[in-house]
Design a protein around this motif. Sequence first.
Motif, PDB file in Angstrom:
ATOM      1  N   TRP A  15      -9.597 -13.349  -8.744  1.00  0.00           N
ATOM      2  CA  TRP A  15      -8.388 -13.397  -7.930  1.00  0.00           C
ATOM      3  C   TRP A  15      -8.497 -12.449  -6.763  1.00  0.00           C
ATOM      4  O   TRP A  15      -9.233 -11.481  -6.795  1.00  0.00           O
ATOM      5  CB  TRP A  15      -7.129 -13.172  -8.738  1.00  0.00           C
ATOM      6  N   ILE A  16      -7.760 -12.762  -5.710  1.00  0.00           N
ATOM      7  CA  ILE A  16      -7.794 -12.009  -4.470  1.00  0.00           C
ATOM      8  C   ILE A  16      -6.533 -11.181  -4.374  1.00  0.00           C
ATOM      9  O   ILE A  16      -5.434 -11.709  -4.538  1.00  0.00           O
ATOM     10  CB  ILE A  16      -7.847 -12.958  -3.262  1.00  0.00           C
ATOM     11  N   TYR A  23      -2.767 -12.969  -4.289  1.00  0.00           N
ATOM     12  CA  TYR A  23      -2.839 -13.921  -3.192  1.00  0.00           C
ATOM     13  C   TYR A  23      -3.499 -15.227  -3.565  1.00  0.00           C
ATOM     14  O   TYR A  23      -3.322 -16.206  -2.888  1.00  0.00           O
ATOM     15  CB  TYR A  23      -3.585 -13.312  -2.001  1.00  0.00           C
ATOM     16  N   GLY A  24      -4.294 -15.261  -4.562  1.00  0.00           N
ATOM     17  CA  GLY A  24      -4.949 -16.506  -4.929  1.00  0.00           C
ATOM     18  C   GLY A  24      -6.224 -16.248  -5.694  1.00  0.00           C
ATOM     19  O   GLY A  24      -6.460 -15.172  -6.217  1.00  0.00           O
ATOM     20  N   THR A  25      -7.053 -17.271  -5.723  1.00  0.00           N
ATOM     21  CA  THR A  25      -8.262 -17.270  -6.523  1.00  0.00           C
ATOM     22  C   THR A  25      -9.436 -17.616  -5.621  1.00  0.00           C
ATOM     23  O   THR A  25      -9.252 -18.175  -4.549  1.00  0.00           O
ATOM     24  CB  THR A  25      -8.113 -18.324  -7.648  1.00  0.00           C
ATOM     25  N   PHE A  35     -18.164 -15.866  -1.979  1.00  0.00           N
ATOM     26  CA  PHE A  35     -17.094 -16.600  -2.639  1.00  0.00           C
ATOM     27  C   PHE A  35     -16.412 -17.525  -1.631  1.00  0.00           C
ATOM     28  O   PHE A  35     -16.318 -17.194  -0.446  1.00  0.00           O
ATOM     29  CB  PHE A  35     -16.045 -15.634  -3.198  1.00  0.00           C
ATOM     30  N   LEU A  36     -15.906 -18.634  -2.114  1.00  0.00           N
ATOM     31  CA  LEU A  36     -15.151 -19.571  -1.294  1.00  0.00           C
ATOM     32  C   LEU A  36     -13.710 -19.570  -1.795  1.00  0.00           C
ATOM     33  O   LEU A  36     -13.470 -19.604  -3.003  1.00  0.00           O
ATOM     34  CB  LEU A  36     -15.763 -20.972  -1.406  1.00  0.00           C
ATOM     35  N   THR A  37     -12.762 -19.520  -0.869  1.00  0.00           N
ATOM     36  CA  THR A  37     -11.346 -19.520  -1.212  1.00  0.00           C
ATOM     37  C   THR A  37     -10.577 -20.287  -0.149  1.00  0.00           C
ATOM     38  O   THR A  37     -11.166 -20.836   0.785  1.00  0.00           O
ATOM     39  CB  THR A  37     -10.818 -18.067  -1.356  1.00  0.00           C
ATOM     40  N   HIS A 150       1.337 -21.176  -9.432  1.00  0.00           N
ATOM     41  CA  HIS A 150       1.330 -20.071  -8.480  1.00  0.00           C
ATOM     42  C   HIS A 150       0.042 -19.259  -8.669  1.00  0.00           C
ATOM     43  O   HIS A 150      -0.313 -18.906  -9.782  1.00  0.00           O
ATOM     44  CB  HIS A 150       2.549 -19.173  -8.706  1.00  0.00           C
ATOM     45  N   GLY A 151      -0.667 -18.988  -7.580  1.00  0.00           N
ATOM     46  CA  GLY A 151      -1.908 -18.226  -7.653  1.00  0.00           C
ATOM     47  C   GLY A 151      -3.156 -19.078  -7.749  1.00  0.00           C
ATOM     48  O   GLY A 151      -4.262 -18.566  -7.711  1.00  0.00           O
TER      49      GLY A 151
END
Length: 195
Positions: A15-16, A23-25, A35-37, A150-151
């Motif tokens: 996770w970021i 903020y996300g994964t 990493f790609l997001t 969410h996330g």
Amino acid sequence: AEELDTTRVSTNFIWIGNKFAWYGTAAAIDRRGYFLTAAHCVKRGQFWLAFLRDGKLQAERARLVWRGDVKKREPDLAVLCVSLPISQTFEWAAEFTTGTPVIDVGLSLDNHSRVLKTQCMAGMILKVSEGLSAVPSDYTVVSHNSPLRHGDSGGPLVLSDGRLLGINVSETLDFQWSHLSLEPEHGEAHRPNLA
């Protein structure tokens, strides 16, 4: 989801965070630490990638290498890099069509115990189309019905064998008059042109 080795997957994405906010994964795509997001997960600031190493949660500062600009019709994707090598990365899926089973791999963080847990939701591909890029075939949009939470933005959408199909970027909601509620209609993942 039962066929997916979630113990392997849990080391492939993280996770970021920015100033202690979720903020996300992100998905590991290269053993050198890349990493790609989703681009909307890394708009500005310093970023930290948190992941498990030797069974313990650790965080590493990440450098933003590239970020797509949706206003310029680029994919909602970004590349991040950490300064240490990654032992496991995703392999890219080569073949997929409408109706192919998919799994949305997400994370949940227990704030009390600070434990990351893998969450998998199954679905199938609803549609595969070219992105809105100014350059033809710059990226592919994969619409799917695997429910996003969410996330999950920036997290991997994988085939049942764990190969990476794309990065989850959004979910479309539909108002249900019968329940007077918003219900997920479909999720969207972006896949870069691998060439």
